[in-house]
Scaffold this active site. Structure first.
Site, PDB file in Angstrom:
ATOM      1  CG  ASN A 114       0.236  -6.746 -15.547  1.00 11.81           C
ATOM      2  OD1 ASN A 114       0.345  -6.163 -14.565  1.00 11.81           O
ATOM      3  ND2 ASN A 114       0.768  -7.260 -15.895  1.00 11.81           N
ATOM      4  CG  HIS A 153      -0.484   2.507 -20.852  1.00 16.11           C
ATOM      5  ND1 HIS A 153      -0.595   2.595 -22.010  1.00 16.11           N
ATOM      6  CD2 HIS A 153       0.314   1.180 -20.084  1.00 16.11           C
ATOM      7  CE1 HIS A 153      -0.031   1.517 -22.110  1.00 16.11           C
ATOM      8  NE2 HIS A 153       0.822   0.970 -20.740  1.00 16.11           N
ATOM      9  CD  GLU A 171      -3.328   5.091 -16.643  1.00 13.51           C
ATOM     10  OE1 GLU A 171      -2.875   4.039 -16.070  1.00 13.51           O
ATOM     11  OE2 GLU A 171      -2.294   5.465 -16.943  1.00 13.51           O
ATOM     12  CB  SER A 190       0.419   0.348 -15.233  1.00 14.62           C
ATOM     13  OG  SER A 190       1.142   1.163 -15.626  1.00 14.62           O
ATOM     14  CG  ASP A 233      -6.565   2.360 -18.850  1.00 17.03           C
ATOM     15  OD1 ASP A 233      -6.893   1.589 -18.463  1.00 17.03           O
ATOM     16  OD2 ASP A 233      -5.101   2.792 -19.699  1.00 17.03           O
ATOM     17  CG  HIS A 284      -2.896  -2.527 -14.238  1.00 12.06           C
ATOM     18  ND1 HIS A 284      -2.494  -3.202 -13.869  1.00 12.06           N
ATOM     19  CD2 HIS A 284      -2.516  -1.448 -14.848  1.00 12.06           C
ATOM     20  CE1 HIS A 284      -1.436  -3.159 -14.896  1.00 12.06           C
ATOM     21  NE2 HIS A 284      -1.685  -1.666 -15.906  1.00 12.06           N
ATOM     22  CE  LYS A 316      -2.612  -4.601 -18.808  1.00 17.05           C
ATOM     23  NZ  LYS A 316      -1.166  -4.850 -18.380  1.00 17.05           N
TER      24      LYS A 316
HETATM   25  C1  PLP Z   1      -2.929   1.764 -17.729  1.00 16.33           C
HETATM   26  C2  PLP Z   1      -2.690  -0.038 -19.311  1.00 16.33           C
HETATM   27  N1  PLP Z   1      -3.044   1.178 -20.310  1.00 16.33           N
HETATM   28  C3  PLP Z   1      -3.463   0.247 -22.011  1.00 16.33           C
HETATM   29  C4  PLP Z   1      -1.997  -0.509 -21.824  1.00 16.33           C
HETATM   30  C5  PLP Z   1      -2.268  -1.700 -23.041  1.00 16.33           C
HETATM   31  O1  PLP Z   1      -3.291  -2.648 -23.187  1.00 16.33           O
HETATM   32  P1  PLP Z   1      -2.808  -3.908 -23.817  1.00 16.33           P
HETATM   33  O2  PLP Z   1      -1.480  -4.723 -22.646  1.00 16.33           O
HETATM   34  O3  PLP Z   1      -3.932  -4.507 -23.847  1.00 16.33           O
HETATM   35  O4  PLP Z   1      -2.278  -3.730 -24.903  1.00 16.33           O
HETATM   36  C6  PLP Z   1      -1.572  -1.166 -20.359  1.00 16.33           C
HETATM   37  C7  PLP Z   1      -0.659  -2.777 -20.802  1.00 16.33           C
HETATM   38  O5  PLP Z   1       0.104  -2.347 -20.917  1.00 16.33           O
HETATM   39  C8  PLP Z   1      -1.666  -1.265 -18.592  1.00 16.33           C
HETATM   40  O6  PLP Z   1      -1.164  -1.743 -18.223  1.00 16.33           O
END
Ligand code: PLP
Length: 383
Positions: A49, A135, A175, A179, A204, A207, A239
């Protein structure tokens, strides 16, 4: 140890393996973004990422080292006790300025930030409306909150409108870039719907941050929506920004409230100050080094053009997806690519729905034209 419990755990592990769902971490001997070295062999990395190649940028590594010497490796306490250093404050002010919001609060990970955001902000009288493909951290946050919780079909504003008609003053969660599919909601329409129903929109942007928007401010800016129009935004540093940790940003009241009541913030050691120094540098580079986003966009366009005969999901982002169906098939193709020197892990349930195991290709600024040509040639051969 309790033998029955151990037998149960072992049984669950055995079942996972039988279903081709066991995941095994691979230890990287070297990482340069574009390349990873595993078991003495170099592979082209198409599943990280680190979209902008910042994780290995020399200026960022130097800032990390200087930050450790100047501020220390660890924060030594929770932020409200002794953990908040000058560099944490600098980072949150930089975030507010970048995103055009009043305040930001730091968390140890995106998972913690999302979980804190939903469990702390949503109360008994609230209804959380989440996109179906949210997520795991958002789903867990919603499940662990006191609010009632419903999901709407993926990116479907008509389905969302129906739910909003039934639940006034709801909290809608989506989001910026999904993801595992790489697509995005229409934030302008969603915001209009939320305004019509006095609902709040929470984003969120794990990405989207760094990658989208004129200075990498993220998905809202890229779609002409001001972050001020959102109830709050969560994004992480692990990321495109190449480090680790996360933040929630929004109005003074929302962030003041999280600062007091988010247990993940209050009862947890503050982020390492050295890490914060690296993130400050990373955001600084990200805002001005437009070439990183430009190169990524041209790599995405090249990939889409070369792979236009492949069954890709419709995505214009750095996340490009081929759904293969069974976990077995996804693992087999991933293994073939590995033999050809391409590192592209298979994504399987429960990360994605049963029967939709896939290859999730992530493109980066660092990939060359030849890398992308080789990837497409290999995908064509094995799909
Ligand atoms: C859309 C999304 N939100 C939250 C997270 C969690 O973030 P982190 O890896 O910093 O815990 C991720 C990644 O794994 C993600 O892809």
């Amino acid at each position: 140890m309790q033998p029955t419990k151990i037998a149960q755990l072992q049984q669950a592990l055995t079942e996972r393996a039988q279903q081709h769902l066991l995941r095994t971490p691979q230890t990287l001997q070297q990482y340069s973004g574009r390349l990873v070295q595993i078991a003495e062999r170099d592979y082209l990395n198409f599943c990280g990422n680190d979209y902008l190649g910042l994780a290995s940028a020399p200026q960022l590594l130097q800032a990390y080292a200087d930050g450790a010497l100047k501020y220390g490796a660890g924060s030594s306490g929770s932020p409200l006790v002794t953990g908040q250093h000058q560099i944490h404050q600098q980072l949150t002010e930089q975030l507010s300025d970048w995103l055009g919001v009043e305040r930001a609060l730091l968390f140890s990970s995106g998972f913690a930030a999302n979980h804190a955001m939903l469990t702390t902000l949503a109360d008994k009288q609230d209804t959380l409306l989440l996109d179906k493909l949210s997520h795991a951290s958002l789903i867990d946050g919603a499940l662990h909150s006191n609010a009632s919780f419903k999901r709407f079909s993926h990116n479907d504003t008509a389905a969302l409108a129906q739910l909003l008609a039934k639940h006034n003053a709801a909290m809608v969660v989506t989001e910026g870039v999904f993801s595992m599919d790489g697509d995005s909601p229409d934030l302008t329409s969603m915001l209009a719907l939320c305004n019509k129903h006095s609902a709040m929109l929470l984003l969120d942007d794990a990405h989207g941050i760094g990658v989208l928007g004129p200075q990498g401010e993220g998905s809202a800016a890229a779609q002409g929506v001001s972050n001020n129009q959102l109830f709050c935004t969560m994004a992480n540093f692990g990321k495109a920004l190449g480090v680790a940790g996360a933040f929630v940003a929004g109005s003074k009241t929302v962030i003041d409230y999280l600062e007091q009541f988010a247990r993940h913030y209050v009862y947890s050691t503050a982020l390492s100050p050295a890490l914060c120094a690296a993130v400050v540098k990373s955001i600084g580079l990200c805002r001005v080094e437009h070439w990183r986003r430009d190169k990524l966009q041209s790599n995405i366009a090249l990939f889409r053009q070369l792979a236009d005969d492949l069954p890709l999901l419709p995505s214009q982002t750095a996340i490009q997806v081929v759904v293969l169906g069974s976990s077995e098939r996804a693992l087999a193709v991933s293994q073939q690519l590995k033999t050809a020197g391409i590192w592209l892990s298979a994504i399987r349930p429960p990360t994605v729905a049963k029967g939709s195991a896939r290859l999730r290709i992530t493109l980066s600024t660092q990939h060359t034209e030849q890398d992308i040509q080789l990837l497409v040639q290999q995908l064509r051969q094995w799909l």
